[in-house]
Design a protein around this motif. Structure first.
Motif, PDB file in Angstrom:
ATOM      1  N   ALA A  28      35.061  34.160 -14.752  1.00 48.42           N
ATOM      2  CA  ALA A  28      35.646  33.366 -13.674  1.00 48.42           C
ATOM      3  C   ALA A  28      37.110  33.064 -13.970  1.00 48.42           C
ATOM      4  N   HIS A  29      37.396  32.724 -15.216  1.00 47.92           N
ATOM      5  CA  HIS A  29      38.773  32.485 -15.641  1.00 47.92           C
ATOM      6  C   HIS A  29      39.630  33.723 -15.364  1.00 47.92           C
ATOM      7  N   ALA A  30      39.141  34.876 -15.763  1.00 46.23           N
ATOM      8  CA  ALA A  30      39.891  36.124 -15.588  1.00 46.23           C
ATOM      9  C   ALA A  30      40.097  36.456 -14.111  1.00 46.23           C
ATOM     10  N   SER A  31      39.084  36.161 -13.296  1.00 48.58           N
ATOM     11  CA  SER A  31      39.170  36.505 -11.870  1.00 48.58           C
ATOM     12  C   SER A  31      40.251  35.717 -11.144  1.00 48.58           C
ATOM     13  N   MET A  32      40.637  34.561 -11.701  1.00 42.08           N
ATOM     14  CA  MET A  32      41.623  33.703 -11.035  1.00 42.08           C
ATOM     15  C   MET A  32      43.029  33.818 -11.613  1.00 42.08           C
ATOM     16  N   ILE A  33      43.227  34.680 -12.616  1.00 44.54           N
ATOM     17  CA  ILE A  33      44.539  34.784 -13.264  1.00 44.54           C
ATOM     18  C   ILE A  33      45.625  35.203 -12.283  1.00 44.54           C
ATOM     19  N   GLU A  34      45.379  36.250 -11.510  1.00 48.77           N
ATOM     20  CA  GLU A  34      46.414  36.735 -10.584  1.00 48.77           C
ATOM     21  C   GLU A  34      46.650  35.734  -9.456  1.00 48.77           C
ATOM     22  N   PHE A  35      45.573  35.139  -8.962  1.00 48.50           N
ATOM     23  CA  PHE A  35      45.704  34.125  -7.913  1.00 48.50           C
ATOM     24  C   PHE A  35      46.556  32.958  -8.418  1.00 48.50           C
ATOM     25  N   THR A  36      46.274  32.512  -9.632  1.00 44.19           N
ATOM     26  CA  THR A  36      47.022  31.396 -10.208  1.00 44.19           C
ATOM     27  C   THR A  36      48.505  31.747 -10.347  1.00 44.19           C
ATOM     28  N   ARG A  37      48.786  32.955 -10.790  1.00 45.12           N
ATOM     29  CA  ARG A  37      50.182  33.395 -10.913  1.00 45.12           C
ATOM     30  C   ARG A  37      50.886  33.329  -9.558  1.00 45.12           C
ATOM     31  N   MET A  38      50.203  33.758  -8.507  1.00 45.85           N
ATOM     32  CA  MET A  38      50.783  33.722  -7.158  1.00 45.85           C
ATOM     33  C   MET A  38      51.075  32.297  -6.689  1.00 45.85           C
ATOM     34  N   MET A  39      50.223  31.357  -7.095  1.00 47.49           N
ATOM     35  CA  MET A  39      50.390  29.978  -6.635  1.00 47.49           C
ATOM     36  C   MET A  39      51.727  29.383  -7.068  1.00 47.49           C
ATOM     37  N   PHE A  40      52.261  29.880  -8.185  1.00 48.56           N
ATOM     38  CA  PHE A  40      53.486  29.307  -8.730  1.00 48.56           C
ATOM     39  C   PHE A  40      54.683  30.261  -8.667  1.00 48.56           C
ATOM     40  N   ALA A  41      54.465  31.458  -8.110  1.00 50.00           N
ATOM     41  CA  ALA A  41      55.507  32.491  -8.122  1.00 50.00           C
ATOM     42  C   ALA A  41      56.765  32.069  -7.365  1.00 50.00           C
ATOM     43  N   GLU A  42      56.591  31.341  -6.278  1.00 51.99           N
ATOM     44  CA  GLU A  42      57.748  30.889  -5.488  1.00 51.99           C
ATOM     45  C   GLU A  42      57.698  29.379  -5.278  1.00 51.99           C
ATOM     46  N   GLY A  43      57.159  28.694  -6.257  1.00 47.97           N
ATOM     47  CA  GLY A  43      57.160  27.233  -6.218  1.00 47.97           C
ATOM     48  C   GLY A  43      55.852  26.649  -5.719  1.00 47.97           C
ATOM     49  N   SER A  44      55.530  25.499  -6.277  1.00 46.13           N
ATOM     50  CA  SER A  44      54.323  24.757  -5.902  1.00 46.13           C
ATOM     51  C   SER A  44      54.736  23.488  -5.162  1.00 46.13           C
ATOM     52  N   PRO A  45      54.017  23.111  -4.088  1.00 49.03           N
ATOM     53  CA  PRO A  45      52.725  23.634  -3.633  1.00 49.03           C
ATOM     54  C   PRO A  45      52.801  24.657  -2.500  1.00 49.03           C
ATOM     55  N   ALA A  46      53.942  25.317  -2.325  1.00 45.99           N
ATOM     56  CA  ALA A  46      54.053  26.280  -1.221  1.00 45.99           C
ATOM     57  C   ALA A  46      52.994  27.374  -1.335  1.00 45.99           C
ATOM     58  N   GLY A  47      52.718  27.824  -2.567  1.00 50.22           N
ATOM     59  CA  GLY A  47      51.726  28.882  -2.755  1.00 50.22           C
ATOM     60  C   GLY A  47      50.331  28.451  -2.353  1.00 50.22           C
TER      61      GLY A  47
END
Length: 298
Positions: free
Chosen positions: A235-254
């Protein structure tokens, strides 16, 4: 303090197309998170864009959140700032009904010394009717709360019950775990490293990603707290890319883009924040659908 074991979510503040607080969207979010199994909610942390809200807006959001939550999950209020006197006044005036603790980030911009940080939290602790959770996030505040200062505060003030640690410095985390009082809580403030922090002795996370993936994230955290890291790892591994996207252009916009994809609330943010680019929004929407599809949910 067991109510702060597991997953807390630093909730976004939904805005409508005119930039006003969207209370229907906030109700949707609160219910979505509770239905998703998270242990507690954090209202108006930095993820809630609290610095862009007026005092009246904050007061109304705090009251509305407590009313909708209705005791179903733990509830924490974010009250922070870099003017200690003003923070103390806000803490004294805060309507505590429905709330279990206050989360307060270390002062930003001023760059106080460790003694200044200690005195800041001392003033808050002495004024607060609720337990205090410290918040160390050097990447945003410009200064670090050292392990020594954290432990000193934990030992000197019984109502300082834990720290949301987002330094990412494992040497510092090791020192806190070694030296802290037994009942003082180490909480991850950084989604990607929540699993190893729990392995160190952390009790959970205050999450951004959990806004969009409450079920997946809280299930993973509970497995970690049981010591079943092998079961938690996929489950941790499955969310790695999603998590990276959440912060790629600032939070909480992602994460607001993910919430819009899920139909929970819109993706508006207040300046100086802006929405993510169209290219990233497309990727987030696709990954959100992949992770929340019936096949992906365990």
């Amino acid at each position: 303090m067991e109510k702060f074991y597991g997953t807390g979510v630093a909730m976004v503040t939904p805005f409508d197309e005119n930039g006003q607080v969207d209370y229907a969207g906030l109700r949707n979010l609160i219910n979505y998170l509770i239905d998703g199994g998270v242990e507690y909610l954090v209202s108006l942390g930095t993820t809630g864009e609290s610095v862009t809200l007026s005092k009246e807006e904050k007061k109304k959001i705090f009251a509305f959140t407590a009313e909708v939550n209705a005791g179903r999950a733990g509830l924490v209020a974010g009250i922070a700032g870099n003017n200690t006197y003003e923070v103390v006044q806000q803490v004294k005036e805060f309507d505590t009904r429905g709330y279990d603790a206050i989360l307060s980030a270390s002062p930003n911009y001023n760059k106080p010394t460790q003694e200044g940080i200690y005195q800041h939290y001392k003033a808050i602790a002495e004024a607060s009717p609720l337990p205090i959770i410290l918040y160390n996030v050097p990447s945003r505040t410009g200064s670090n709360v050292s392990a020594e200062t954290t432990v000193r505060l934990a030992k000197d003030f019984k109502n300082i019950v834990g720290i949301k640690e987002a330094s990412g410095n494992f040497d510092q985390l090791n020192q806190i775990m070694r030296d802290k009082p037994e009942d003082f809580l180490l909480i991850s403030g950084d989604d990607p490293i929540s699993l190893p922090m729990i392995a160190l002795g952390g009790v959970g996370v205050i999450s951004v990603v959990g806004n969009a993936l409450p079920r997946q994230f809280s299930d993973m955290i509970r497995l970690c707290l049981k010591g079943d890291f092998k079961a938690a790892q996929p489950a941790h591994a499955s969310m790695i890319e999603f998590t990276r996207m959440m912060f790629a252009e600032g939070s909480p916009a992602g994460v607001k883009t993910a919430l819009k994809t899920l139909g929970i609330c819109g993706n508006k943010v207040r300046l100086p924040l802006v929405q993510v680019s169209a290219k990233l929004a497309e990727k987030i929407a696709l990954e959100t659908k992949n992770l929340t599809s019936p096949v992906a949910v365990h």
